[in-house]
Design a protein around this motif. Structure first.
Motif, mmCIF file in Angstrom:
data_model
loop_
_atom_site.group_PDB
_atom_site.id
_atom_site.type_symbol
_atom_site.label_atom_id
_atom_site.label_comp_id
_atom_site.label_asym_id
_atom_site.label_seq_id
_atom_site.Cartn_x
_atom_site.Cartn_y
_atom_site.Cartn_z
ATOM 1 N N GLN A 177 0.827 -1.202 0.000
ATOM 2 C CA GLN A 177 0.000 0.000 0.000
ATOM 3 C C GLN A 177 0.866 1.259 0.000
ATOM 4 O O GLN A 177 0.617 2.198 -0.761
ATOM 5 N N LEU A 178 1.893 1.276 0.841
ATOM 6 C CA LEU A 178 2.779 2.441 0.919
ATOM 7 C C LEU A 178 3.529 2.675 -0.388
ATOM 8 O O LEU A 178 3.775 3.819 -0.781
ATOM 9 N N CYS A 179 3.900 1.588 -1.066
ATOM 10 C CA CYS A 179 4.681 1.696 -2.308
ATOM 11 C C CYS A 179 3.808 1.609 -3.553
ATOM 12 O O CYS A 179 4.322 1.607 -4.675
ATOM 13 N N GLN A 180 2.484 1.533 -3.366
ATOM 14 C CA GLN A 180 1.515 1.465 -4.470
ATOM 15 C C GLN A 180 1.807 0.281 -5.395
ATOM 16 O O GLN A 180 1.792 0.406 -6.619
ATOM 17 N N ILE A 181 2.079 -0.860 -4.790
ATOM 18 C CA ILE A 181 2.297 -2.094 -5.525
ATOM 19 C C ILE A 181 0.990 -2.884 -5.530
ATOM 20 O O ILE A 181 0.438 -3.162 -4.461
ATOM 21 N N PRO A 182 0.469 -3.255 -6.684
ATOM 22 C CA PRO A 182 -0.754 -4.066 -6.704
ATOM 23 C C PRO A 182 -0.511 -5.402 -5.994
ATOM 24 O O PRO A 182 0.525 -6.044 -6.203
ATOM 25 N N VAL A 183 -1.457 -5.817 -5.166
ATOM 26 C CA VAL A 183 -1.274 -7.054 -4.397
ATOM 27 C C VAL A 183 -2.565 -7.864 -4.395
ATOM 28 O O VAL A 183 -3.667 -7.318 -4.346
ATOM 29 N N LEU A 184 -2.380 -9.172 -4.484
ATOM 30 C CA LEU A 184 -3.479 -10.132 -4.487
ATOM 31 C C LEU A 184 -3.218 -11.103 -3.337
ATOM 32 O O LEU A 184 -2.152 -11.723 -3.280
ATOM 33 N N ILE A 185 -4.150 -11.231 -2.384
ATOM 34 C CA ILE A 185 -3.942 -12.115 -1.233
ATOM 35 C C ILE A 185 -5.117 -13.082 -1.135
ATOM 36 O O ILE A 185 -6.254 -12.671 -0.902
ATOM 37 N N PHE A 186 -4.816 -14.367 -1.345
ATOM 38 C CA PHE A 186 -5.821 -15.418 -1.276
ATOM 39 C C PHE A 186 -5.418 -16.435 -0.215
ATOM 40 O O PHE A 186 -4.227 -16.702 -0.016
ATOM 41 N N PHE A 225 -10.370 -18.174 -0.646
ATOM 42 C CA PHE A 225 -10.862 -16.990 0.058
ATOM 43 C C PHE A 225 -10.083 -15.772 -0.441
ATOM 44 O O PHE A 225 -8.872 -15.684 -0.234
ATOM 45 N N ALA A 226 -10.777 -14.873 -1.116
ATOM 46 C CA ALA A 226 -10.143 -13.678 -1.681
ATOM 47 C C ALA A 226 -10.178 -12.562 -0.637
ATOM 48 O O ALA A 226 -11.203 -11.906 -0.455
ATOM 49 N N TYR A 227 -9.070 -12.367 0.041
ATOM 50 C CA TYR A 227 -8.998 -11.339 1.088
ATOM 51 C C TYR A 227 -8.675 -9.968 0.491
ATOM 52 O O TYR A 227 -9.222 -8.959 0.910
ATOM 53 N N VAL A 228 -7.760 -9.948 -0.461
ATOM 54 C CA VAL A 228 -7.412 -8.702 -1.168
ATOM 55 C C VAL A 228 -7.389 -9.034 -2.651
ATOM 56 O O VAL A 228 -6.657 -9.929 -3.079
ATOM 57 N N ASP A 229 -8.199 -8.318 -3.426
ATOM 58 C CA ASP A 229 -8.318 -8.602 -4.855
ATOM 59 C C ASP A 229 -7.762 -7.444 -5.667
ATOM 60 O O ASP A 229 -7.925 -6.279 -5.298
ATOM 61 N N LEU A 230 -7.113 -7.756 -6.764
ATOM 62 C CA LEU A 230 -6.540 -6.721 -7.632
ATOM 63 C C LEU A 230 -7.621 -5.823 -8.221
ATOM 64 O O LEU A 230 -7.428 -4.620 -8.356
#
Length: 242
Positions: free
Chosen positions: A91-100, A115-120
């Motif tokens: 988030q701080l570096c504005q990098i897209p992240v996907l967390i499943f 389980f999609a916790y953070v989606d692009l």
């Protein structure tokens, strides 16, 4: 968070340099008039702003094994801290992240669960709180989980596509998804998606480190025996890919 913020402060100047736009000179037309070029009388008196480079040209996928064994020896809490650290750094570096997260065999009808916790596609300010729902559940069918996430990353436009798997053990699910069959499936998945530009890393936090190292290969293997150092080590590893 102090560690994450410190790493982000060190990283951001490099990203800002990469994002900085420049002007290409000696153009017949453009948005900026270059008075010193008039002397050449070639009519190339203008400069045109170059579009900013895609930066950071990195997308991160984080896969969390939610098998039942993750509840032992503080592994799940260590995994949560690492996931939060990666999320906040991105988030701080504005990098897209996907967390499943994923598990298998919750029931006969639910053989594979993602389980999609953070989606692009749907970033949400509540994502950091949703990560607290990560928990130990049932078995793990690693090959399919990696395939689903790698397929998502392969469609991204970023140049570097990093998929990290956090797991404490070897794959094991119903209907004989274990042993050499499961290992072969995972190796095939890794080889297939490496050809599509996906870089894999395995963060091993359990007793099956040797097995996980054998599946992914030593060059893709991170030994996270010290769970207290896990979050910072994982964030530093991601920073190297920028």
């Amino acid at each position: 968070m102090p560690i994450v913020q410190q790493l982000a402060r060190k990283t951001l100047p490099y990203l800002e340099h990469e994002l900085a736009s420049d002007f290409s000179r000696n153009r017949y037309y453009g948005s900026k008039f270059q008075a010193d070029s008039v002397a050449y009388r070639d009519y190339k008196y203008f400069a045109k702003k170059r579009p900013p480079a895609e930066s950071p040209s990195l997308v991160v996928g984080l896969r969390v094994d939610e098998s039942a064994s993750m509840s032992a020896f503080g592994r799940l809490e260590a995994a949560k801290r690492a996931v939060i650290a990666v999320y906040e750094f991105c988030q701080l570096c504005q990098i897209p992240v996907l967390i499943f997260g994923d598990t298998a065999d919750v029931s006969r009808l639910e053989q594979m669960s993602i389980f999609a916790y953070v989606d692009l596609d749907k970033p949400d300010a509540s994502d950091r709180f949703r990560l607290m729902q990560i928990r130990a559940r049932s078995n793990n069918r690693d090959g399919m989980a990696l395939r689903i996430m790698a397929e998502r990353l392969a469609a991204c436009r970023q140049q570097t596509k990093l998929l990290i798997s956090i797991s404490d053990g070897q794959p094991k699910a119903m209907d004989d998804y274990t042993g050499s069959y499961a290992v072969a499936d995972m190796k095939q998945t890794i080889q297939e998606y490496e050809r599509k530009g996906i870089a894999f890393l395995a963060a091993a936090i359990g007793q099956d480190k040797e097995v996980i190292s054998g599946i992914y290969g030593k060059e893709r293997f991170l030994d996270m025996t010290n769970l207290h150092e896990f979050p910072a080590k994982l964030v530093r590893m991601i920073a190297r890919y920028l």
